[in-house]
Design a protein around this motif. Structure first.
Motif, mmCIF file in Angstrom:
data_model
loop_
_atom_site.group_PDB
_atom_site.id
_atom_site.type_symbol
_atom_site.label_atom_id
_atom_site.label_comp_id
_atom_site.label_asym_id
_atom_site.label_seq_id
_atom_site.Cartn_x
_atom_site.Cartn_y
_atom_site.Cartn_z
ATOM 1 N N ARG A 106 0.764 -1.250 0.000
ATOM 2 C CA ARG A 106 0.000 0.000 0.000
ATOM 3 C C ARG A 106 0.794 1.299 0.000
ATOM 4 O O ARG A 106 0.326 2.257 -0.585
ATOM 5 C CB ARG A 106 -0.950 0.006 1.184
ATOM 6 N N VAL A 111 -3.936 1.064 -3.222
ATOM 7 C CA VAL A 111 -4.450 -0.306 -3.229
ATOM 8 C C VAL A 111 -3.257 -1.252 -3.305
ATOM 9 O O VAL A 111 -2.198 -0.886 -3.801
ATOM 10 C CB VAL A 111 -5.407 -0.560 -4.421
ATOM 11 N N THR A 112 -3.424 -2.470 -2.818
ATOM 12 C CA THR A 112 -2.368 -3.470 -2.913
ATOM 13 C C THR A 112 -2.482 -4.172 -4.262
ATOM 14 O O THR A 112 -3.540 -4.691 -4.608
ATOM 15 C CB THR A 112 -2.496 -4.492 -1.767
#
Length: 130
Positions: A106, A111-112
């Motif tokens: 992150r 967002v991952t």
């Protein structure tokens, strides 16, 4: 003149557009920051999409290297070379498959980003080693 007669007379209008003075400035003050924010979101989206594609390519390259029975250090090196900066690489083997997972955490993006690829381990092809 009675009051009803005065209300029927047309009123004198001032200069054309006098009542609209300042509206263009107000509209521009709202529209320009909105357009800048939209452009920023579009650029961020393109950067995130490009990073996701790099994750997928890195996972595939790592899975191919692992399937050729290269050492774990070489697999990680090949995968990290193709992955975005700061990516985490995880290699697992099991059931005749090699799985490589690439994750960008992150702090880099809101967002991952994750990609995983699997390949058949060459050592298991043909009933084992000869």
């Amino acid at each position: 003149m009675r009051r009803s007669e005065r209300s029927m007379r047309p009123r004198r209008a001032g200069p054309v557009g006098r009542g609209d003075r300042g509206y263009v400035t107000a509209e521009a003050a709202v529209v320009i920051p909105t357009l800048v924010a939209l452009a920023g979101l579009l650029v961020w989206g393109l950067m995130a999409a490009a990073a996701q594609i790099r994750c997928v390519d890195a996972a595939r390259a790592g899975a191919r290297a692992a399937a050729r029975s290269e050492s774990g250090a070489d697999v990680v090196r090949v995968t990290r070379a193709a992955a975005p900066e700061g990516a985490e690489v995880r290699v697992t083997r099991g059931g005749g498959l090699v799985r490589v997972r690439v994750t960008v955490a992150r702090p880099r993006f809101p967002v991952t980003l994750t990609a995983e690829a699997a390949a058949l381990d060459e050592a298991t092809v043909g009933g084992g080693g000869r």
